[in-house]
Design a protein around this motif. Structure first.
Motif, PDB file in Angstrom:
ATOM      1  N   ASP A  80      39.050  29.031  38.233  1.00 38.89           N
ATOM      2  CA  ASP A  80      40.346  29.062  38.919  1.00 38.89           C
ATOM      3  C   ASP A  80      40.550  27.699  39.564  1.00 38.89           C
ATOM      4  O   ASP A  80      39.840  27.333  40.502  1.00 38.89           O
ATOM      5  CB  ASP A  80      40.343  30.173  39.981  1.00 38.89           C
ATOM      6  CG  ASP A  80      41.710  30.365  40.642  1.00 38.89           C
ATOM      7  OD1 ASP A  80      42.528  29.431  40.587  1.00 38.89           O
ATOM      8  OD2 ASP A  80      41.927  31.458  41.217  1.00 38.89           O
ATOM      9  N   ARG A  88      36.562  34.051  38.145  1.00 40.82           N
ATOM     10  CA  ARG A  88      37.425  35.186  37.815  1.00 40.82           C
ATOM     11  C   ARG A  88      36.913  35.820  36.528  1.00 40.82           C
ATOM     12  O   ARG A  88      37.311  35.460  35.419  1.00 40.82           O
ATOM     13  CB  ARG A  88      38.868  34.720  37.625  1.00 40.82           C
ATOM     14  CG  ARG A  88      39.430  33.846  38.739  1.00 40.82           C
ATOM     15  CD  ARG A  88      39.331  34.497  40.102  1.00 40.82           C
ATOM     16  NE  ARG A  88      40.093  33.769  41.121  1.00 40.82           N
ATOM     17  CZ  ARG A  88      39.982  33.966  42.421  1.00 40.82           C
ATOM     18  NH1 ARG A  88      39.120  34.871  42.875  1.00 40.82           N
ATOM     19  NH2 ARG A  88      40.710  33.270  43.281  1.00 40.82           N
ATOM     20  N   VAL A 139      40.007  42.281  37.304  1.00 39.87           N
ATOM     21  CA  VAL A 139      39.415  41.054  37.851  1.00 39.87           C
ATOM     22  C   VAL A 139      39.327  41.229  39.360  1.00 39.87           C
ATOM     23  O   VAL A 139      40.350  41.475  40.027  1.00 39.87           O
ATOM     24  CB  VAL A 139      40.256  39.809  37.506  1.00 39.87           C
ATOM     25  CG1 VAL A 139      39.585  38.553  38.070  1.00 39.87           C
ATOM     26  CG2 VAL A 139      40.451  39.685  36.006  1.00 39.87           C
ATOM     27  N   VAL A 142      41.179  38.441  43.514  1.00 42.92           N
ATOM     28  CA  VAL A 142      42.038  37.348  43.056  1.00 42.92           C
ATOM     29  C   VAL A 142      42.877  36.747  44.173  1.00 42.92           C
ATOM     30  O   VAL A 142      43.482  35.693  43.984  1.00 42.92           O
ATOM     31  CB  VAL A 142      42.961  37.831  41.918  1.00 42.92           C
ATOM     32  CG1 VAL A 142      42.141  38.339  40.751  1.00 42.92           C
ATOM     33  CG2 VAL A 142      43.942  38.892  42.404  1.00 42.92           C
ATOM     34  N   GLY A 576      44.410  31.100  38.845  1.00 40.47           N
ATOM     35  CA  GLY A 576      43.503  31.851  37.989  1.00 40.47           C
ATOM     36  C   GLY A 576      44.226  32.442  36.804  1.00 40.47           C
ATOM     37  O   GLY A 576      45.413  32.212  36.578  1.00 40.47           O
TER      38      GLY A 576
END
Length: 584
Positions: A80, A88, A139, A142, A576
């Motif tokens: 990211d 990520r 994920v 984030v 990301g």
């Protein structure tokens, strides 16, 4: 010095292999050729919960205009750009095609930066048609601290920039845990070349973005500030993500590797110490010990037998009247002179050369291009070296260490394991290679041929006396005088020893300083260097003879080789969710 060079070389090689993953942790090629498949519709639903975890559902309708394709692949970029210490990593991936589960396989590329999902069956082609793929994955973590005076931000490539196909239409829905702050930014493209895209639903937790005509490798990026505290990160590294393949995920892991490396290094150093002998005192000796020849003396001192020792033995045999050495052009001839009685006065190693002459009165000629002679000479020198080693062992001057050649093989094998560990990152990081590498580097002395033997108490006593004699031959007169008065003949008598010890030039200089004249030429040089009187004839003669021996053997070996087989702000493409995909 050689040991230092080898050790430094091993450290450099291991270091390069360990650091290589940093070079592999790189972005993809944006100039990759586009393909003939098309994503006619790219729909995705993104749900961010209050913990910062992202659940994604991607629906891709892909048109395959040509036969032979098996499916698509999806690339997830774990790096990211806006959070360089975060990773990520997608999890819980499921894939379906046209409503049915589709097989896929996962792999890591570029030192683990990219997770690649290869979707489809290699035994089945998809045909000339459009197919709808649905990918679901999660994920973690984030959300990150804001960079524009915003408490928290969601900064994500809703369409990654690595898709190799053109995308005809997009429909993207983002569900946020709270309504975003007014300054929501959306861009199409990379960096400063981005074009704004329209976002619907501002002021609510549901944002919608639609569009048409995305060229290949064109990202669509969203950045939304959120009026909430940033949730704790789920996977944050102590260092920049590019170092993750080398250092792993935590300081604890690094310290564990370092401590284990200290242990294995200590074990290697202990094993190497068994091969190290502290030199004894070398009180000055004015004569060599009796019943020992120059080559044998050199072996006791260095635990090695080389070509120089062979030359020294030939000079010793000539000085004792057993042979004559004559030169004709680039050829040297060794001729038996004294017969059995003269050979009986010589040491065991030198006597091992006698068969080379073929008996009493026989001779042997070595020239630079004589392959047949080189073969014979190579075999006889090998026998001379074996005999010298056997003499040292059978007379109790040296003993086997117990490690033998196994120690060297073990060190090389462990070093190869270290390189393999660094390359494959067994244990999660290339740093793990320090564990076997520390042992191999610390135990490098075991690779030396001298590690197979150790001097006994008897051998150390002889080593001390020989070292004292070598000290007398090589030490300048200003520090250690030698009274040549009335015994100039000792200069020529000790030349074979000076050659064996590698100090012939120093011995000649000592004579020149003490007497004030050039050293005498030994009679066994057969007149070839008569009249030289420069003190350099010993080095010249040794160099000529040794060169002839080397060239003769090399000529033979050449015939064998021929016959054998052989940050801050907003930027399109930032954040990301990078990656992309294509068909296969």
């Amino acid at each position: 010095m050689r040991r230092i060079v080898v050790t430094v070389g091993a450290v450099v090689v291991l270091g390069i292999v360990m650091l290589f993953p940093v070079l592999g942790f790189q972005t993809g090629d944006r100039n990759a050729a586009a393909e003939d498949t098309t994503i006619t519709r790219y729909a995705a639903d993104f749900r961010v919960d209050t913990d910062g975890d992202l659940t994604v559902r991607e629906t891709l309708t892909v048109n395959f205009p040509s036969p032979g394709s098996h499916g698509i692949f999806r690339v997830f970029d774990r790096y990211d750009q806006s959070a360089p210490r975060a990773l990520r990593t997608p999890r819980d991936l499921t894939v379906s095609m046209d409503g049915h589960a589709e097989p896929f396989s996962l792999s890591r590329e570029s030192s683990g930066r990219y997770v690649v999902a290869k979707i489809g069956d290699p035994e089945v082609t998809v045909g000339l048609a459009s197919h709808t793929y649905v990918l679901r994955y999660v994920v973690d973590g984030v959300l990150e601290p804001g960079t524009d005076d915003e408490p928290t931000q969601f900064y994500w490539n809703l369409v990654p920039g690595g898709w190799r196909q053109p995308i005809q239409a997009v429909h993207l829905v983002v569900h946020l845990p709270v309504a975003p702050l007014p300054n929501v930014q959306c861009g199409v493209g990379v960096g400063t070349s981005t074009q704004a895209c329209a976002v619907e639903g501002l002021g609510t937790t549901r944002l919608t973005i639609t569009g048409t005509g995305l060229p290949p490798q064109t990202p669509l990026t969203l950045k939304a500030g959120l009026p909430m505290a940033t949730p704790p990160a789920s996977e944050t590294l102590p260092w920049h993500a590019t170092w993750e393949p080398v250092l792993g995920h935590s300081y604890a892991g690094v310290w564990t590797v370092v401590l284990l490396a200290l242990v294995t290094g200590s074990v290697g150093a202990f094993a190497a110490r068994r091969a190290h002998e502290r030199p004894p005192a070398f009180p000055v000796q004015y004569a060599p010990p009796p019943d020992v020849g120059p080559a044998e003396a050199s072996y006791v001192m260095t635990e090695k037998v080389d070509q120089q020792a062979f030359v020294a033995s030939m000079l010793w045999a000539a000085q004792q009247g057993a042979i004559d050495l004559t030169r004709d052009g680039d050829a040297w001839t060794i001729t038996d002179k004294g017969g059995p009685e003269a050979w009986a006065r010589l040491d065991r190693a030198t006597v091992a050369v006698a068969p080379l002459l073929g008996g009493s009165g026989g001779s042997f000629t070595a020239s630079r291009k004589d392959t047949a002679g080189g073969k014979v000479l190579q075999a006889r020198i090998a026998a001379f070296e074996r005999e010298t080693r056997e003499w040292g062992l059978s007379n109790g001057f040296l003993a086997k260490t117990g490690l033998g050649s196994f120690g060297g093989i073990l060190v090389v094998a462990v070093f190869l394991v270290a390189l393999f560990t660094a390359y494959t990152r067994i244990g999660g990081s290339s740093l793990a290679a320090l564990v076997p590498g520390a042992f191999a580097i610390a135990a490098l002395p075991l690779v030396a041929p001298t590690a197979a033997t150790v001097r006994t108490a008897k051998g150390r006593d002889l080593w001390s006396r020989l070292g004292g004699f070598e000290r007398m031959l090589s030490t300048p007169s200003s520090k250690q005088r030698f009274d040549f008065s009335g015994r100039q003949e000792l200069y020529t008598a000790y030349i074979p020893w000076a050659v064996a010890f590698g100090c012939a030039d120093a011995w000649a200089k000592k004579y020149r300083t003490e007497i004030g004249t050039e050293p005498p030429v030994p009679t066994y040089f057969a007149g070839y260097y008569a009249g030289a009187h420069t003190g350099d004839y010993v080095s010249s003669m040794v160099g000529d003879f040794s060169s002839t021996v080397s060239s003769s053997i090399s000529a033979y070996q050449a015939t064998q080789s021929h016959t054998s087989g052989g940050g801050g702000g907003f930027s399109g493409g930032g954040g990301g969710g990078g990656g992309g995909g294509g068909s296969w």
